[in-house]
Design a protein around this motif. Structure first.
Motif, PDB file in Angstrom:
ATOM      1  N   ALA A   1       0.824  -1.217   0.000  1.00  0.00           N
ATOM      2  CA  ALA A   1       0.000   0.000   0.000  1.00  0.00           C
ATOM      3  C   ALA A   1       0.854   1.262   0.000  1.00  0.00           C
ATOM      4  CB  ALA A   1      -0.938  -0.005   1.200  1.00  0.00           C
ATOM      5  N   ARG A   2       1.916   1.244   0.756  1.00  0.00           N
ATOM      6  CA  ARG A   2       2.756   2.438   0.857  1.00  0.00           C
ATOM      7  C   ARG A   2       3.517   2.699  -0.454  1.00  0.00           C
ATOM      8  NH1 ARG A   2       3.754   5.598   4.880  1.00  0.00           N
ATOM      9  NH2 ARG A   2       5.692   6.787   5.075  1.00  0.00           N
TER      10      ARG A   2
ATOM     11  N   ARG B   1       2.449   1.846  -3.384  1.00  0.00           N
ATOM     12  CA  ARG B   1       1.441   2.324  -4.332  1.00  0.00           C
ATOM     13  C   ARG B   1       1.156   3.810  -4.111  1.00  0.00           C
ATOM     14  NH1 ARG B   1      -0.698   1.087  -9.333  1.00  0.00           N
ATOM     15  NH2 ARG B   1      -0.800   3.326  -9.648  1.00  0.00           N
ATOM     16  N   GLN B   2       1.071   4.217  -2.858  1.00  0.00           N
ATOM     17  CA  GLN B   2       0.885   5.644  -2.557  1.00  0.00           C
ATOM     18  C   GLN B   2       2.055   6.465  -3.101  1.00  0.00           C
ATOM     19  OE1 GLN B   2       0.011   5.015   1.859  1.00  0.00           O
ATOM     20  NE2 GLN B   2      -1.147   6.876   1.439  1.00  0.00           N
TER      21      GLN B   2
END
Length: 216
Positions: free
Chosen positions: A193-194, A196-197
């Motif tokens: 997730a990080r 992707r951010q």
């Protein structure tokens, strides 16, 4: 100014993202992948990116071009690199998986540097030799390479987001983002997730398009 590039080339993306970050007045010119002579005529070697400066002269080397574009107005936006060794180590771990995932896919989507069969053939011949595997075989083993790549992506837990540092990018981002951006062409690859951010934020700041919509 003109910036001669390939859309898939991570070195080209280094220069392109700095041009975008600085909103530099630069025209992108996409060369055909097989046209080695077009590169040699400009800088005496088979390399991209190539920048044609306002005086008509040419310069090569992606980080030199990035620095030139960032410092041209005397107000550079990029911070100094802090994690060069860490990024280089990550690249070494990622390369066996990333190259085998992305190389075959470049010929499966519509890229400006592959607008003739000769360009596609030249690329496949040279890159399949580099990965010591045919593109068909590499693509057939996608599941295996996805697993390995996702394990390597998990090692980027040290990343800080641009939004956590005042949206100031550094030469670390110039060196890391292009490879991550290219991995968005791989359908089914799950980014932490990080990470992707991070991808989405750097893309927004630099104006570099991702491949999610055409992923294979």
């Amino acid at each position: 100014m003109k910036l001669f590039v390939f859309d898939h080339c991570p070195y080209c993306i280094k220069a392109m993202m700095v041009a975008g970050l600085n909103k530099a007045d630069v025209e992108l010119v996409f060369l055909q992948n097989h046209d080695v002579q077009a590169r040699i005529d400009k800088v005496g070697a088979n390399m991209v990116p190539i920048l044609q400066k306002p005086d008509g002269s040419y310069m090569a080397e992606s980080l030199d071009i990035a620095r030139y574009l960032d410092e041209q107005d005397g107000q550079p936006l990029l911070a100094k690199a802090r994690h060069e060794a860490r990024i280089a180590e990550w690249y070494d771990a990622a390369r066996p998986f990333s190259s085998r995932l992305v190389y075959p896919r470049w010929l499966m989507i519509d890229l400006p540097e592959f607008q003739c069969q000769e360009a596609k053939d030249w690329f496949e011949r040279n890159k399949s030799a580099m990965i010591e595997q045919s593109f068909d075989d590499a693509f057939a083993q996608t599941a295996q390479y996805l697993s390995g790549m996702e394990a390597v992506l998990a090692q980027l837990d040290w990343l800080t987001l641009p939004s956590e540092r005042g949206n100031v990018l550094s030469y670390d981002d110039v060196n890391l983002f292009p490879t991550l951006r290219n991995l968005t062409v791989v359908k089914g690859l799950t980014f932490p997730a990080r990470v992707r951010q991070y991808l989405d934020q750097v893309a927004a700041l630099t104006g570099i398009s991702l491949y999610d919509a055409v992923a294979v």
